[in-house]
Design a protein around this motif. Structure first.
Motif, mmCIF file in Angstrom:
data_model
loop_
_atom_site.group_PDB
_atom_site.id
_atom_site.type_symbol
_atom_site.label_atom_id
_atom_site.label_comp_id
_atom_site.label_asym_id
_atom_site.label_seq_id
_atom_site.Cartn_x
_atom_site.Cartn_y
_atom_site.Cartn_z
ATOM 1 N N GLN A 101 -5.567 4.176 -0.515
ATOM 2 C CA GLN A 101 -6.818 4.915 -0.352
ATOM 3 C C GLN A 101 -7.918 4.001 0.202
ATOM 4 O O GLN A 101 -8.713 4.408 1.053
ATOM 5 C CB GLN A 101 -7.245 5.511 -1.689
ATOM 6 C CG GLN A 101 -8.494 6.382 -1.599
ATOM 7 C CD GLN A 101 -8.886 6.942 -2.955
ATOM 8 O OE1 GLN A 101 -8.254 6.650 -3.967
ATOM 9 N NE2 GLN A 101 -9.921 7.759 -2.984
ATOM 10 N N LEU A 102 -7.937 2.779 -0.287
ATOM 11 C CA LEU A 102 -8.935 1.815 0.205
ATOM 12 C C LEU A 102 -8.708 1.505 1.680
ATOM 13 O O LEU A 102 -9.656 1.449 2.468
ATOM 14 C CB LEU A 102 -8.847 0.526 -0.619
ATOM 15 C CG LEU A 102 -9.768 -0.629 -0.194
ATOM 16 C CD1 LEU A 102 -11.238 -0.221 -0.298
ATOM 17 C CD2 LEU A 102 -9.508 -1.869 -1.049
ATOM 18 N N SER A 162 0.824 -1.216 0.000
ATOM 19 C CA SER A 162 0.000 0.000 0.000
ATOM 20 C C SER A 162 0.857 1.265 0.000
ATOM 21 O O SER A 162 0.387 2.341 -0.401
ATOM 22 C CB SER A 162 -0.933 0.010 1.213
ATOM 23 O OG SER A 162 -0.197 0.148 2.421
ATOM 24 N N ASP A 199 1.204 1.526 -3.721
ATOM 25 C CA ASP A 199 -0.038 1.471 -4.492
ATOM 26 C C ASP A 199 -1.020 2.480 -3.908
ATOM 27 O O ASP A 199 -1.620 2.249 -2.843
ATOM 28 C CB ASP A 199 -0.618 0.061 -4.444
ATOM 29 C CG ASP A 199 -1.793 -0.126 -5.380
ATOM 30 O OD1 ASP A 199 -2.473 0.870 -5.695
ATOM 31 O OD2 ASP A 199 -2.067 -1.290 -5.769
ATOM 32 N N LYS A 230 -3.978 3.430 -4.891
ATOM 33 C CA LYS A 230 -5.370 2.977 -4.854
ATOM 34 C C LYS A 230 -5.618 2.072 -3.657
ATOM 35 O O LYS A 230 -6.636 2.194 -2.962
ATOM 36 C CB LYS A 230 -5.688 2.238 -6.156
ATOM 37 C CG LYS A 230 -7.160 1.892 -6.325
ATOM 38 C CD LYS A 230 -7.427 1.265 -7.684
ATOM 39 C CE LYS A 230 -8.915 0.943 -7.842
ATOM 40 N NZ LYS A 230 -9.175 0.319 -9.182
#
Length: 991
Positions: A229-230, A221, A224, A226
């Protein structure tokens, strides 16, 4: 016999027996055969249909769909939840110190003392991984309809905390993770291959694998955006399944150093997960829950309701979780409430846990699901039956009431949905009366919240929730009474119909009725069929309107049909009633006593399915009573009572032995020589008992030398098979490949030996001894331990039974004068064959058969026992894996004792000249009395073994109508030629 009305024929005025007319006998025989074929077909269909009823009664899914989730009306105290489940971790091994006085879970112990709350989570049996995880994550206990899926797949899709989350991250076992995430769109999951689950290694590396997956996720993460953010969103669930304790417990037992060290491993993982999450998110908005799905017994197993399996640790901390609370003097335990595992609330905390000063909050396992939902602000799973444990949550007064109210409305929604479904499909709906005014109670709770009377609102919500849970159980069992009544009436109707058939066809009773009653007019039966058809049509129409399952129609139709058939026999029943009214009181006492004794014996047999040691007491008692009866009856041949006593006591030993048969090749080999001695003794009796008044009926004039050669050949085959047992096993023990020659010899011995009895003499002793020796080689070659000795012991006990009945027959004849005996024989020989009519005292024959049939079942375990299917039993015939052939050999081994019992039973009926099919129908009546009992003993709760055994017991008894008949057909090849001297000596022609 004064008459032979109905199916048996009648006397004319000249006192000549009409039933002796060949044309009449042929007609009657044809009628009997056609009617009995119809009865057998009806019995097979009835038992097959009724066997399926348990799945509509006991194994119906509690899951319903169509409810709206109840969103909590307060802000979630946590953004994300971390769920750690240590599979197979028992509570005491987690909380107690090791031998050095150090606690095995130092991190979680510090959590308990400084940051969070703790308790014991009580699991409901079956304490297995799947139901435990379903209870924790979905909030309901195992769907009993999963029995139809082999307890593996989900028979009905269900809601869970994972379903309600924004996203779920899950890592762990391939047996658990796919159940919850396999079809979940908003999930990220991974599981290791099945090959990783190797019991030969320390399985704690599986726990490290799950942690490393989560560690990699957080590291990924960082690169990444995205994914990062998740992860920063709310309503997230992170689930790590830690299988190490379970695998190590199975392989090494929970007292082993490997298992106890695994407790330290999961504690270390919990600490690393906590540090990882705290360092990554840095917002103190994460809630943590650590628990286990089940415990582990001292033997390294789980599944039942023992505290070592049901008691699991529960530790919660983080956002929204209360801080530790010291035990106060105002704390009053409520001993009136029990947990799902039958433990009383507020059980004392063991002093060695060192947690006496901290308040303990025990929960039911399903309570964890609403706890997780509340902490993350999710709607509770719609099928959950868990109660929110308020002792764990740190909420304000308003939020606490709202959380309880949301939990109540979620369970209430299930109740409403089930009520609606049942009402929409019922013409005469019976609501759950305690919940009749639930709408006004909801309004009252809302009013109390609005006026800020939070304590009263919370109390009222909890009461309503409790009632709603009772309502769910009410609708889950709504059809039980109706279905169980219909099925019970069906079984009772079937037994009554069989009894009527036996009385009409196999007893002298119809001949004792008046001439008018003997005719059984059936001209008005069409009215009964018409009325029955109208009733059946009306019931089926009602079931159609109620959208009942198709099998409901079959249950009702079968039961109504049986009672119509009984109603068609009303003339016979009326004549029977008049006849009984004219009998003396002593006759009623005999009938009642026979019924009581029969039911008592059958109830003992029912109990023996749970406690096979009862057979030990049974045969110890019979071993005393039978000889005493013979001595009291002045049977001066002392050898017979002594033999019966020793045979019964010898057989009584085997139900004390373990069901898991230990390997003992020497015992199998020596059993072969014991079988030879039994065969030689029986042969001696057969030859030298010809002129004995006690053994005359059993013996046969053996004048042909071929019979002696045949007997010698059978003895040689038994000896050779014993030698082959030793040779074949020694090669396997020395890790050498089995010789093909050995296998050919073994197959040849077994095959030839089973054919030889067909050519033996036709006397009772000659043929039964030949059958015993014929099956012995195959049984020896398929034996691994003491079951080979059991084969000989069972044969001795069966021979004792035959000798006792033969002696009883001799005593009965000796007590009559020659004139009365001739009259008795004339009075009894009314059957189309050479058999006499059944009498009340003959009930002992099917009862004794049921006992021997069950001892053949339980003597060395039972069909459900692992020992009964020991795969090494077939290695002397085949070593290359062939599942169908191996299964066939194992089943054949299990059938051999049953075939001995059936052969002895058939010979018995010929010896005392009673109709075999009449006795068969009495056996079916006895087995169905047991079937009804087992029908009410079927369980849908408890361990897999308890549930499975209850189903198998019911299924086995239901299948006896076919199983026993098939065995009769198989053994008839050997028994159809058996002849007895009594049948020749007292033939109808000589009379």
């Amino acid at each position: 016999m004064r008459g032979g009305g109905g199916i048996l024929g009648v006397r004319n005025n000249n006192n000549k027996i009409r039933s002796t007319d060949p044309t009449f006998l042929k007609t009657r025989t044809r009628f009997l055969r056609s009617r009995e074929k119809w009865l057998v077909i009806l019995g097979v269909i009835l038992h097959a249909v009724y066997m399926l009823s348990i799945f509509d009664i006991y194994f119906k899914t509690p899951i319903v769909h169509g409810m709206e989730p109840v969103k909590p009306r307060f802000s979630a105290p946590a953004k994300r939840l971390v769920l750690l489940i240590a599979d197979g971790l028992r509570a005491d091994k987690f909380f107690e110190p090791d031998s050095d006085g150090n606690f095995r879970a130092p991190f979680l112990r510090s959590v308990i003392k400084d940051w969070g709350r703790w308790g014991v989570s009580h699991a409901r049996p079956p304490t297995e991984s799947r139901p435990g995880h379903v209870a924790i994550i979905a909030g309901f206990y195992e769907d009993p309809s999963a029995v139809t899926k082999g307890w593996k797949a989900n028979p009905v899709e269900f809601d869970s905390v994972f379903n309600r989350s924004r996203h779920t991250f899950a890592y762990g076992s391939p047996d658990i993770i796919p159940i919850f995430c396999g079809a979940l769109q908003h999930s990220t999951w991974n599981s290791y291959p099945h090959e990783y689950e190797d019991f030969a290694t320390d399985a704690s590396f599986l726990d490290e694998w799950s942690f490393s997956q989560f560690d990699n996720l957080l590291n990924k993460s960082n690169e990444d955006a995205k994914l990062n953010q998740l992860l920063q969103q709310d309503n997230l669930v992170i689930f790590l399944h830690l299988l190490g304790c379970d695998s190590n417990g199975h392989a090494h037992r929970p007292y082993s150093s490997i298992y106890l060290n695994n407790v330290k491993v999961v504690d270390n993982i919990a600490q690393r997960v906590y540090n990882l999450v705290q360092n990554h998110f840095k917002d103190n908005s994460t809630a943590y829950i650590f628990t286990a799905d089940h415990g582990m017994s001292d033997k390294g197993s789980h599944g039942d309701g023992h505290p070592s399996n049901t008691d699991t640790p529960l530790v919660a901390w983080g956002a929204g979780v209360r801080k530790p609370v010291a035990v106060s003097e105002n704390h009053h335990p409520d001993n009136s409430i029990r947990f799902v595992d039958e433990h009383v609330h507020d059980m004392p905390t063991p002093s060695e846990w060192g947690l006496d000063g901290l308040e303990r909050q025990d929960v039911n396992q399903a309570d964890i699901a609403p706890l997780m939902s509340t902490l993350v602000g999710l709607p509770c799973p719609v099928n959950s039956v868990g109660n929110l444990p308020l002792g764990f949550v740190n909420l304000g007064e308003v939020e606490e009431v709202e959380a309880v109210f949301a939990n109540t409305k979620q369970i209430l929604n299930q109740f409403q949905r089930k009520s609606q479904l049942k009402q929409s499909n019922s013409l005469r709906f019976k609501p759950f009366k305690p919940m009749a005014n639930y709408v006004s109670v909801l309004d009252q709770i809302e009013h109390l919240i609005s006026i800020r009377d939070y304590e009263a609102a919370k109390k009222l919500s909890e009461n309503l929730r409790s009632l709603a849970l009772k309502g769910l159980h009410y609708f889950q069992t709504y059809d039980w009474f109706m279905l169980m009544t219909v099925i019970s009436l069906g079984y009772i109707g079937w037994m009554i119909y069989l009894i009527i058939h036996v009385l009409q066809s196999y007893t002298a009773l119809p001949g004792k009725f008046s001439r008018k009653e003997q005719s059984y007019p059936r001209k008005n039966n069409w009215k009964l069929y018409l009325a029955g058809g109208l009733v059946m049509g009306s019931v089926c129409m009602i079931l159609l309107l109620e959208h009942s399952p198709p099998l409901y129609h079959a249950y009702f139709a079968m039961t109504i049909f049986l009672w119509i058939q009984i109603s068609c026999e009303y003339q016979f029943i009326k004549a029977l009633w008049r006849y009984m009214q004219g009998r003396e009181m002593s006759c009623f006492v005999k009938y009642v006593a026979t019924i009581i004794v029969s039911v008592f014996i059958l109830e003992i047999l029912v109990r023996s399915f749970m406690d096979r040691n009862l057979y030990t007491w049974c045969f110890l008692l019979v071993g005393v009573l039978a000889p005493v009866y013979l001595l009291y009856s002045k049977l001066w041949d002392m050898g017979m009572p002594i033999f019966i006593w020793l045979a019964c006591w010898f057989l009584s030993v085997f139900t004390l032995m373990p069901a898991e048969i230990p390997d003992n090749t020497k015992l199998v080999t020596s059993s072969g020589f014991m079988i030879v001695l039994i065969g030689v003794a029986a042969r001696y009796l057969d030859i030298y008992g010809v002129d004995s008044r006690y053994y005359h009926s059993l013996t046969h004039d053996i004048k042909k030398s071929k019979f002696s050669v045949l007997f010698l050949l059978q003895i040689i085959l038994v000896v050779v098979s014993s030698v082959m047992v030793s040779l074949s096993t020694s090669r396997r023990t020395e890790k050498q490949e089995s010789l093909a020659l050995h296998q050919v010899i073994n197959w040849s011995i077994a095959g030839i030996a089973m054919v030889l009895p067909l050519f033996s003499a036709t006397g009772v002793l000659s043929r039964l001894n030949s059958i015993f020796l014929g099956f012995a080689p195959a049984f020896l070659l398929l034996s691994i331990g003491y079951e080979a000795v059991f084969y000989g012991a069972l044969a001795l006990a069966l021979m004792a039974w035959i000798l006792f009945e033969n002696a009883h027959l001799y005593i009965s004849k000796a007590n009559k004068s020659s004139t009365s005996m001739i009259n008795s024989v004339e009075d009894n020989i009314v059957m189309p064959s050479d058999d006499r009519c059944l009498q009340l005292s003959d009930m002992r024959i099917p009862l004794a058969f049921m006992v021997f049939f069950n001892i053949a079942f339980f003597g060395t375990g039972n069909f459900a026992s692992i020992a009964s299917f020991e795969i090494s039993s077939v290695y002397r015939f085949i070593t290359v894996f062939s599942p169908f052939l191996m299964a066939a050999l194992l089943i054949f081994k299990l059938l051999i004792p049953f075939m001995l019992v059936i052969c002895a039973f058939t010979a018995m009926t010929k010896l005392i000249r009673v109709p075999l099919l009449g006795c068969y129908f009495l056996v079916i009546i006895c087995s169905d009395i047991m079937t009804i009992h087992f029908f009410f003993l079927v369980r849908n709760t408890g361990s897999w073994m308890e549930i499975g055994n209850s189903i198998s017991h019911f299924g086995i008894m239901s299948a006896q109508v076919v199983f026993v008949l098939l065995l009769f057909a198989l053994t008839s090849v050997y028994t159809k030629d058996i002849q007895t001297r009594s049948s020749k000596q007292f033939s109808r022609k000589q009379m």
